[in-house]
Design an enzyme around this catalytic site. Structure first.
Site, PDB file in Angstrom:
ATOM      1  N   GLY A   1     -31.442 -21.533 -23.543  1.00  0.00           N
ATOM      2  CA  GLY A   1     -30.263 -21.966 -22.899  1.00  0.00           C
ATOM      3  C   GLY A   1     -30.325 -22.551 -21.758  1.00  0.00           C
TER       4      GLY A   1
ATOM      5  CE  LYS B   1     -20.760 -14.169 -11.272  1.00  0.00           C
ATOM      6  NZ  LYS B   1     -20.208 -13.907  -9.776  1.00  0.00           N
TER       7      LYS B   1
ATOM      8  CE1 TYR C   1     -23.759 -14.579 -13.120  1.00  0.00           C
ATOM      9  CE2 TYR C   1     -24.674 -16.893 -13.510  1.00  0.00           C
ATOM     10  CZ  TYR C   1     -23.961 -16.058 -12.586  1.00  0.00           C
ATOM     11  OH  TYR C   1     -23.822 -16.030 -11.319  1.00  0.00           O
TER      12      TYR C   1
ATOM     13  CG  ASN D   1     -29.991 -24.822  -9.875  1.00  0.00           C
ATOM     14  OD1 ASN D   1     -29.045 -25.192 -10.722  1.00  0.00           O
ATOM     15  ND2 ASN D   1     -31.077 -24.154 -10.423  1.00  0.00           N
TER      16      ASN D   1
ATOM     17  NE  ARG E   1     -30.661 -26.236 -14.273  1.00  0.00           N
ATOM     18  CZ  ARG E   1     -30.902 -26.674 -15.469  1.00  0.00           C
ATOM     19  NH1 ARG E   1     -30.801 -27.854 -15.711  1.00  0.00           N
ATOM     20  NH2 ARG E   1     -31.217 -25.930 -16.517  1.00  0.00           N
TER      21      ARG E   1
HETATM   22  N1  UFG Z   1     -37.994 -23.491 -14.365  1.00  0.00           N
HETATM   23  C1  UFG Z   1     -39.366 -23.870 -14.727  1.00  0.00           C
HETATM   24  N2  UFG Z   1     -40.276 -22.830 -14.424  1.00  0.00           N
HETATM   25  C2  UFG Z   1     -40.024 -21.543 -13.922  1.00  0.00           C
HETATM   26  C3  UFG Z   1     -38.618 -21.191 -13.553  1.00  0.00           C
HETATM   27  C4  UFG Z   1     -37.753 -22.356 -13.727  1.00  0.00           C
HETATM   28  O1  UFG Z   1     -39.732 -24.763 -15.128  1.00  0.00           O
HETATM   29  O2  UFG Z   1     -40.949 -20.886 -13.777  1.00  0.00           O
HETATM   30  C5  UFG Z   1     -37.022 -24.622 -14.623  1.00  0.00           C
HETATM   31  C6  UFG Z   1     -35.980 -23.917 -15.536  1.00  0.00           C
HETATM   32  O3  UFG Z   1     -36.142 -24.362 -16.764  1.00  0.00           O
HETATM   33  C7  UFG Z   1     -34.687 -24.863 -14.805  1.00  0.00           C
HETATM   34  C8  UFG Z   1     -35.209 -25.139 -13.491  1.00  0.00           C
HETATM   35  O4  UFG Z   1     -36.269 -24.793 -13.311  1.00  0.00           O
HETATM   36  O5  UFG Z   1     -34.569 -26.133 -15.715  1.00  0.00           O
HETATM   37  C9  UFG Z   1     -34.123 -24.226 -12.479  1.00  0.00           C
HETATM   38  O6  UFG Z   1     -34.331 -22.807 -13.071  1.00  0.00           O
HETATM   39  P1  UFG Z   1     -33.698 -21.800 -12.179  1.00  0.00           P
HETATM   40  O7  UFG Z   1     -34.081 -20.378 -13.123  1.00  0.00           O
HETATM   41  O8  UFG Z   1     -34.103 -21.606 -10.775  1.00  0.00           O
HETATM   42  O9  UFG Z   1     -32.028 -21.745 -12.179  1.00  0.00           O
HETATM   43  P2  UFG Z   1     -31.109 -22.005 -13.455  1.00  0.00           P
HETATM   44  O10 UFG Z   1     -30.831 -23.512 -13.317  1.00  0.00           O
HETATM   45  O11 UFG Z   1     -31.634 -21.434 -14.638  1.00  0.00           O
HETATM   46  O12 UFG Z   1     -30.007 -21.283 -12.857  1.00  0.00           O
HETATM   47  C10 UFG Z   1     -28.854 -21.566 -11.991  1.00  0.00           C
HETATM   48  C11 UFG Z   1     -28.562 -20.362 -11.311  1.00  0.00           C
HETATM   49  C12 UFG Z   1     -27.744 -19.542 -12.347  1.00  0.00           C
HETATM   50  C13 UFG Z   1     -26.956 -20.238 -13.193  1.00  0.00           C
HETATM   51  C14 UFG Z   1     -27.555 -21.395 -13.689  1.00  0.00           C
HETATM   52  C15 UFG Z   1     -26.641 -22.328 -14.248  1.00  0.00           C
HETATM   53  O13 UFG Z   1     -29.554 -19.609 -10.612  1.00  0.00           O
HETATM   54  O14 UFG Z   1     -27.147 -18.293 -11.668  1.00  0.00           O
HETATM   55  O15 UFG Z   1     -28.056 -22.076 -12.844  1.00  0.00           O
HETATM   56  O16 UFG Z   1     -27.201 -22.970 -15.665  1.00  0.00           O
HETATM   57  F1  UFG Z   1     -26.258 -19.443 -13.940  1.00  0.00           F
END
Ligand code: UFG
Length: 331
Positions: A284, A145, A141, A170, A221
């Protein structure tokens, strides 16, 4: 003269349309409704259903409407899915943007603001992250981008088009009116998943790893309210309309919260105990992602106003408790 919002029925797109219309702007939306919702389309916007990969469709929108500039949200954005189905991401995000740019060049439309992501950085060398820091995506992804950013750069050099790339951290929260909010299927984001517990749709929230090198072992985050993101798109479009040059901006609050802190804030907002369970790390996930948004503040005059985490979660809760199935029952 109107602003064309591609993906204006999606989460961040629909919130941007609401802010544009509140600011008195004329808005045209194009969306294929693959992940967006007709119910999220603002009633005051003109709406065209179609796909940016369809050259005849995008040409017809530019021919029917008088478009000043484009705000481009039309892309797939699930990190996990991008790893199992990378070609879907190349097709929609890169091939779609290629067709869009060909059509923009042919119609002499030369201003575009587009959604990029913190995922372009990959595992950061330091936080807060600056726009000039090393980019090395750890997922497909983020890779698409970053490639889109480069496609804009080279197209700009050849055809004089100008672009602003906004690298979101986020995105979260919902419109304060409660009319629109986050609705993904499948949902993968932390805050909506946490709120499924007090909504009676999930028994507990899983914490993906508590052995990171952070204060409580869970990932950090930078959570930024969707309406603050929306405002940044308007400022970025105005910057281009006033002659601003190509630019890339981070958008975040500059403050990091751990997964456990977010769960605690949701407990305080909802009054629910929200049980948690430890789970393995998710592949990741960088340990920390925190933005420096000084550049957006200095050049665009951007100022997040919904920065308080509990307030962000309150807006999300107001949406999810009234729309437990999102916009529709089925998808
Ligand atoms: N997390 C949990 N439990 C869950 C869901 C998420 O512990 O059920 C944690 C994830 O591991 C992460 C944090 O919560 O540490 C935030 O997770 P999100 O999935 O909400 O968001 P991300 O940081 O993975 O993703 C965001 C954006 C993406 C972008 C990414 C960049 O939504 O579009 O940041 O790394 F690509």
């Amino acid at each position: 003269m109107a602003i064309l919002v591609l993906g204006g029925a999606g989460y961040i797109g629909s919130h941007t349309v609401y802010e544009l219309i509140d600011a008195g702007r004329e808005v045209v939306i194009a969306d294929n409704l693959e992940t967006g919702y007709r119910e999220a389309v603002h009633p005051a916007a003109a709406f065209y259903e179609g796909d940016i990969r369809d050259r005849a469709f995008i040409d017809s929108v530019f021919e029917k409407e008088s478009i000043d500039g484009v705000i481009h949200f039309a892309a797939n954005s699930l990190v996990g899915e991008s790893m199992t189905n990378p070609l879907k991401y190349y097709d929609n995000n890169l091939c779609g943007t290629k067709v869009l740019l060909e059509s923009m060049v042919a119609h002499h439309i030369d201003k575009i603001v587009f959604s990029s992501t913190a995922a372009t950085y990959g595992e950061p060398e330091r936080v807060p992250i600056l726009e000039t820091d090393h980019t090395d995506p750890t997922n497909c992804y983020g890779e698409t981008k970053l490639s889109m950013e480069k496609m804009f750069k080279w197209t700009s050099q050849a055809h004089g088009l100008r672009f602003v790339s906004l690298r979101y951290f986020n995105a979260c929260g919902a419109h304060v009116s409660g009319k629109i909010g986050e609705a993904h299927n499948p949902e993968t984001h932390l805050i909506p998943l946490i709120l499924q517990v007090p909504n009676g749709q999930r028994e507990y929230i899983s914490i993906f790893g508590d052995d990171y090198d952070t204060k409580d072992g869970t990932c950090i985050r930078d959570y930024i309210h969707v309406t603050d993101l929306a405002q940044a798109h308007i400022l970025a479009m105005d910057y281009l309309l006033e002659g601003g040059e190509n630019n890339i901006f981070n958008l975040g609050n500059g403050v990091g919260f751990t997964v456990k802190q977010v769960i605690d804030a949701a407990r305080a907002v909802t009054g629910h105990s929200i049980p948690e369970k430890m789970a393995p790390r998710r592949a990741g996930d960088p340990a920390q992602l925190i933005a420096s948004s000084d550049k957006a503040k200095n050049i665009l005059g951007w100022k997040p106003v919904h920065a308080d985490l509990k307030h962000i979660i309150e807006t999300a809760w107001n949406w999810h408790k009234n729309h437990p199935q999102g916009f529709t029952e089925e998808r």
